[in-house]
Each structure stands twice: as structure tokens, then as C-alpha cells.
Scaffold this motif. Sequence first.
Motif, mmCIF file in Angstrom:
data_model
loop_
_atom_site.group_PDB
_atom_site.id
_atom_site.type_symbol
_atom_site.label_atom_id
_atom_site.label_comp_id
_atom_site.label_asym_id
_atom_site.label_seq_id
_atom_site.Cartn_x
_atom_site.Cartn_y
_atom_site.Cartn_z
ATOM 1 N N LEU A 26 14.517 22.503 1.221
ATOM 2 C CA LEU A 26 13.649 23.629 0.870
ATOM 3 C C LEU A 26 12.649 23.215 -0.208
ATOM 4 N N ARG A 27 13.101 22.453 -1.200
ATOM 5 C CA ARG A 27 12.190 21.995 -2.256
ATOM 6 C C ARG A 27 11.174 20.999 -1.712
ATOM 7 N N ALA A 28 11.620 20.136 -0.802
ATOM 8 C CA ALA A 28 10.684 19.194 -0.182
ATOM 9 C C ALA A 28 9.633 19.941 0.624
ATOM 10 N N THR A 29 10.041 20.991 1.318
ATOM 11 C CA THR A 29 9.088 21.798 2.076
ATOM 12 C C THR A 29 8.074 22.454 1.150
ATOM 13 N N GLY A 30 8.530 22.921 0.000
ATOM 14 C CA GLY A 30 7.616 23.503 -0.969
ATOM 15 C C GLY A 30 6.594 22.490 -1.467
ATOM 16 N N PHE A 31 7.046 21.263 -1.709
ATOM 17 C CA PHE A 31 6.122 20.214 -2.128
ATOM 18 C C PHE A 31 5.103 19.912 -1.033
ATOM 19 N N LEU A 32 5.551 19.847 0.213
ATOM 20 C CA LEU A 32 4.636 19.538 1.313
ATOM 21 C C LEU A 32 3.638 20.672 1.533
ATOM 22 N N LEU A 33 4.052 21.897 1.290
ATOM 23 C CA LEU A 33 3.109 23.017 1.362
ATOM 24 C C LEU A 33 2.045 22.898 0.271
ATOM 25 N N LEU A 34 2.468 22.443 -0.909
ATOM 26 C CA LEU A 34 1.495 22.197 -1.981
ATOM 27 C C LEU A 34 0.518 21.102 -1.562
ATOM 28 N N ALA A 35 1.029 20.026 -0.935
ATOM 29 C CA ALA A 35 0.165 18.952 -0.466
ATOM 30 C C ALA A 35 -0.832 19.468 0.565
ATOM 31 N N ALA A 36 -0.351 20.322 1.487
ATOM 32 C CA ALA A 36 -1.249 20.889 2.491
ATOM 33 C C ALA A 36 -2.319 21.760 1.838
ATOM 34 N N LEU A 37 -1.945 22.498 0.796
ATOM 35 C CA LEU A 37 -2.913 23.338 0.086
ATOM 36 C C LEU A 37 -3.981 22.483 -0.591
ATOM 37 N N ILE A 38 -3.563 21.385 -1.222
ATOM 38 C CA ILE A 38 -4.520 20.497 -1.887
ATOM 39 C C ILE A 38 -5.483 19.896 -0.875
ATOM 40 N N VAL A 39 -4.952 19.428 0.257
ATOM 41 C CA VAL A 39 -5.809 18.855 1.298
ATOM 42 C C VAL A 39 -6.786 19.899 1.832
ATOM 43 N N ALA A 163 9.376 8.872 -3.811
ATOM 44 C CA ALA A 163 8.317 9.824 -4.168
ATOM 45 C C ALA A 163 6.951 9.138 -4.166
ATOM 46 N N SER A 164 6.895 7.915 -4.674
ATOM 47 C CA SER A 164 5.625 7.177 -4.690
ATOM 48 C C SER A 164 5.145 6.891 -3.277
ATOM 49 N N LEU A 165 6.070 6.560 -2.390
ATOM 50 C CA LEU A 165 5.700 6.310 -0.993
ATOM 51 C C LEU A 165 5.164 7.577 -0.340
ATOM 52 N N SER A 166 5.747 8.710 -0.684
ATOM 53 C CA SER A 166 5.267 9.977 -0.151
ATOM 54 C C SER A 166 3.835 10.251 -0.598
ATOM 55 N N VAL A 167 3.569 10.079 -1.887
ATOM 56 C CA VAL A 167 2.216 10.295 -2.412
ATOM 57 C C VAL A 167 1.241 9.314 -1.771
ATOM 58 N N ALA A 168 1.679 8.068 -1.573
ATOM 59 C CA ALA A 168 0.805 7.058 -0.970
ATOM 60 C C ALA A 168 0.416 7.443 0.454
ATOM 61 N N GLY A 169 1.383 7.898 1.240
ATOM 62 C CA GLY A 169 1.090 8.280 2.620
ATOM 63 C C GLY A 169 0.150 9.473 2.713
ATOM 64 N N ILE A 170 0.407 10.487 1.900
ATOM 65 C CA ILE A 170 -0.431 11.690 1.935
ATOM 66 C C ILE A 170 -1.841 11.372 1.444
ATOM 67 N N THR A 171 -1.947 10.557 0.398
ATOM 68 C CA THR A 171 -3.261 10.193 -0.134
ATOM 69 C C THR A 171 -4.065 9.391 0.880
ATOM 70 N N ALA A 172 -3.410 8.425 1.529
ATOM 71 C CA ALA A 172 -4.110 7.627 2.542
ATOM 72 C C ALA A 172 -4.567 8.502 3.706
ATOM 73 N N ALA A 173 -3.738 9.455 4.110
ATOM 74 C CA ALA A 173 -4.130 10.360 5.189
ATOM 75 C C ALA A 173 -5.335 11.207 4.784
ATOM 76 N N ALA A 174 -5.339 11.684 3.544
ATOM 77 C CA ALA A 174 -6.471 12.482 3.060
ATOM 78 C C ALA A 174 -7.755 11.668 3.059
ATOM 79 N N LEU A 175 -7.680 10.423 2.600
ATOM 80 C CA LEU A 175 -8.864 9.568 2.597
ATOM 81 C C LEU A 175 -9.380 9.337 4.012
#
Length: 217
Positions: A26-39, A163-175
Amino acid sequence: MIPTDDLISALAANLRPVRRLRPPLLRATGFLLLAALIVTMIAAAHGWRPGLLVRLAEIRFALSLTGAVFTGILAAFAAFLVSLPGRSRHWLWLPLPSLALWLFSIGYQCLNFWTPLVPGAPPGEMASCIATLVLTSLPLSLALALMLRHAALFDPAPVILAASLSVAGITAAALTLFHPLDASIEILMFNLGTGSLIVLSGGAISLFVSNALEKPR
């Protein structure tokens, strides 16, 4: 000397109830929703890259983007799962298939379809890429640091690396979604280079935290 029963009663009277953490998924889902909001916010301010729908129809582009996105998602779940005491470290294997797909697609594209740097690129494109990198990775890193801060007391290294790998993947996808990184050198720099930098930074932080916790007080 205070009797044992009285001492226990005095200590128990001053205890504060501890709020139990929500389930890791549930907490991971909340973080991913935040990532989707930022994107989404970056997309609203910057706009998608030109010709995105056309590029999504290309198998190499689609596989690279899919690998980056799922690496970010699965690594986030892995980070929250291993942050709990007693959870198996086997969860760290969760993002490896998508990570392999991401790296393989980048390597295959660069080795077999090397594209030189396109002349006449907009002068502000590099600055825009860096701005997207910071606006994506910084808030996500801070959010994960806040949400996973209790894990530092137990076993910080695997949690920080996941956690760093997660941020790396999301950041690369955004770019990839916002900027026309068509030259092979740009793909290596802003996908593989950015991901490696974030993960290495996470590794350095985990080493620092581990050493700090091991020092005698």
C-alpha cells in the motif's frame, strides 16, 4: 529501591502508542501515485516529446521505455518489502527482469543502430533535460527517504539500493517521454548514465549510513 512491579507500572504508564506502518504494498502504491502525479505535472508544464505516439510504435523504443517504467515500479515494491524486519532479501530480485530488459534494449539499440548526435539541436534542450532530471529524481528521492526512514535502523543498504533503482527507472522513463533523446550518445548519457549515477549515489549513502550505525556510541 523501587520494587520491580512498581518500576514496570511506572514505565508502562509513560509509554506512547506506536502507530503501525501500513502494508508495504500500500505504501509503495502511494509512492508510485506520487511519481505519476509528478510526471503528469511535468507533462502539463513541458509537454510530451514530439512524435511520441510514432516512437511508441517502434519496438526498440517501446521495450526500452517499458523496461525503465517496470524497473521503477518493481524496485519500489522491493524497497518497501525489504524495509520490514524479517522480510526475505529475495524480494530484491523482483526488478531484475525489467532491469535486464531496459539495459538490453539500450545496448542493442546503441550497438546495432548507432545514431550520431543530430546537429542543430535546440540550445536549451540540454538544460531542459537536466531540469526534468532534477524535478523528477529529487522529490522522489526525498519522498522515499521519508517513507523508508525507519529502515535505516535495521538494514539500510538493500533498501537504499532498491529505492535508488526505482528513482533511476522512473527518472529515465520521464526523460524518454519528454525529450527527443534520439542520438545514441544522448540515450547512453540520460538513460544509462543517469540511472548509474543515481544508483551509485544510493550505494554511497547506504555505505555511509551503515558505517554510521556501526560506530560505537
